[in-house]
Design an enzyme around this catalytic site. Structure first.
Site, PDB file in Angstrom:
ATOM      1  CB  THR A 161      -0.793  -0.009   1.325  1.00 42.26           C
ATOM      2  OG1 THR A 161      -1.347  -1.281   1.501  1.00 42.26           O
ATOM      3  CG2 THR A 161      -1.819   1.063   1.390  1.00 42.26           C
ATOM      4  N   GLY A 191      -8.596  -5.688   1.970  1.00 45.17           N
ATOM      5  CA  GLY A 191      -7.682  -5.575   3.104  1.00 45.17           C
ATOM      6  C   GLY A 191      -8.016  -4.404   4.003  1.00 45.17           C
ATOM      7  CG  ASP A 192      -4.672  -2.532   5.822  1.00 46.27           C
ATOM      8  OD1 ASP A 192      -4.361  -3.314   4.902  1.00 46.27           O
ATOM      9  OD2 ASP A 192      -3.999  -1.514   6.100  1.00 46.27           O
ATOM     10  CB  THR A 211       1.997   0.338   4.564  1.00 45.08           C
ATOM     11  OG1 THR A 211       2.618  -0.671   3.756  1.00 45.08           O
ATOM     12  CG2 THR A 211       3.084   1.050   5.326  1.00 45.08           C
ATOM     13  N   GLY A 212       0.949  -2.722   5.298  1.00 41.82           N
ATOM     14  CA  GLY A 212       1.318  -4.072   5.694  1.00 41.82           C
ATOM     15  C   GLY A 212       0.206  -5.035   5.335  1.00 41.82           C
ATOM     16  N   GLY A 214      -3.028  -6.685   5.317  1.00 41.46           N
ATOM     17  CA  GLY A 214      -4.291  -6.141   5.797  1.00 41.46           C
ATOM     18  C   GLY A 214      -4.991  -6.992   6.838  1.00 41.46           C
TER      19      GLY A 214
HETATM   20  N1  GLY Z   1      -2.340  -3.310   3.161  1.00 39.52           N
HETATM   21  C1  GLY Z   1      -2.877  -3.702   1.948  1.00 39.52           C
HETATM   22  C2  GLY Z   1      -3.659  -4.928   1.979  1.00 39.52           C
HETATM   23  O1  GLY Z   1      -3.411  -5.797   2.793  1.00 39.52           O
HETATM   24  O2  GLY Z   1      -4.534  -5.049   1.182  1.00 39.52           O
END
Ligand code: GLY
Length: 292
Positions: A161, A191-192, A211-212, A214
């Site tokens: 992300t 995701g997140d 970021t990481g 999700g």
């Molecule tokens: N952080 C992006 C996702 O996991 O979709």
């Protein structure tokens, strides 16, 4: 006017960056930050700057968002994005949308022009067409509607992300998150990044963008938790560090977070190999780009 304001902090995703890709990531977060800062210098709001900065990252084709986003298992882009207006405690989110180059602008449209906060999939795409018809933004990109790519031919060890946090001269905070998601995700997986409080969060005091992976970030509501630490009295860097520690202890996973409060104090933390970050504070001469 504080010497600390305006300020913009941009990240290009925490993750297992290949060494040769790191300078590319650093280059693009730097350009994105400059694009956003230029908006602030011309008197634009934090929201305007956050949108423009994120649009650049979605359109550059080199980061995991928009045009450069990872494909799902069927070879399509399904993009997630969120924009937050901290002053109003408002957000717009879009999830699993195809055929949109700049989902961040669609997210802003949802926040500003509808009675809702979050749209997904096919109906987000319908809303995108409505946004264009109303002249809110222009059409830019259609590759997601082309035939699917062969995902096996693409390297999956790319970064995560993108996102930013911006505070304008009035101390208003905006932040964003935008992504193609995880590699070869099952169609429909979200995701997140578009989840308020998880992928990003802002109120009138502080903003954060994470970021990481999700599935892990959502479990600890990482961005809201980080801002809560500031509300409880920690300085911004200590809050970023504490949220990373909490994340690692609870999930054993990798992530990163950037944060700025309304006075311009900023912090960031990651336990990943790299997270390209650019900060510009007060004047463009202050620009700093680092790999984490
Ligand atoms: N952080 C992006 C996702 O996991 O979709």
């Amino acid at each position: 006017m504080s010497e600390q304001l305006p300020v913009i902090m941009v990240h290009g995703g925490a993750g297992k960056w290949k060494d040769e890709r790191i300078p590319i990531g650093m280059k693009h977060v730097e350009i994105a930050a400059k694009c956003g800062f230029e908006v602030l210098e011309k008197g634009g709001s934090a929201l305007d700057a956050a949108e423009v900065c994120t649009m650049y990252m979605e359109s550059c084709g080199e980061l995991n968002a928009g045009k450069g986003g990872r494909w799902n298992k069927d070879g399509y882009h399904e993009l997630d994005a969120m924009i937050i207006d901290g002053e109003k405690l408002q957000f717009g989110s879009v999830a699993a949308v195809a055929g949109v180059e700049n989902p961040i602008s669609l997210a802003r449209y949802i926040m500003e022009k509808t009675d809702y906060n979050f749209f997904a999939g096919q109906n987000a795409r319908v809303l995108f067409e409505r946004m264009l018809a109303e002249g809110y933004r222009e059409r830019r990109y259609k590759r997601s509607l082309d035939p699917p790519v062969h995902v096996d031919s693409y390297d999956i060890e790319t970064a995560d992300t993108v996102g930013c946090v911006v505070v304008d001269e009035k101390g208003r905070i905006a932040c964003t998150s935008s992504t193609g998601g995880i590699p070869k995700k099952t169609p429909g997986r979200v995701g997140d990044s578009p989840v308020f409080g998880a992928g990003a969060y802002a109120n009138e005091l502080c903003g954060a963008s994470a970021t990481g992976y999700g599935e892990h970030i959502m479990r600890v509501v990482m961005s809201r938790t980080a801002v809560l630490y500031v509300e409880q009295g920690l300085d911004v860097q200590a809050a970023a560090d504490k949220s990373m520690k909490m994340f690692e202890e609870k999930t054993g996973s990798e992530a990163g977070i950037i944060m700025i409060d309304s006075k311009g104090n900023h912090g960031r933390a990651t336990n990943a190999k790299a997270m390209p970050v650019t900060i510009i504070q007060g004047t463009v001469q202050s620009l700093v780009t680092e790999i984490k």
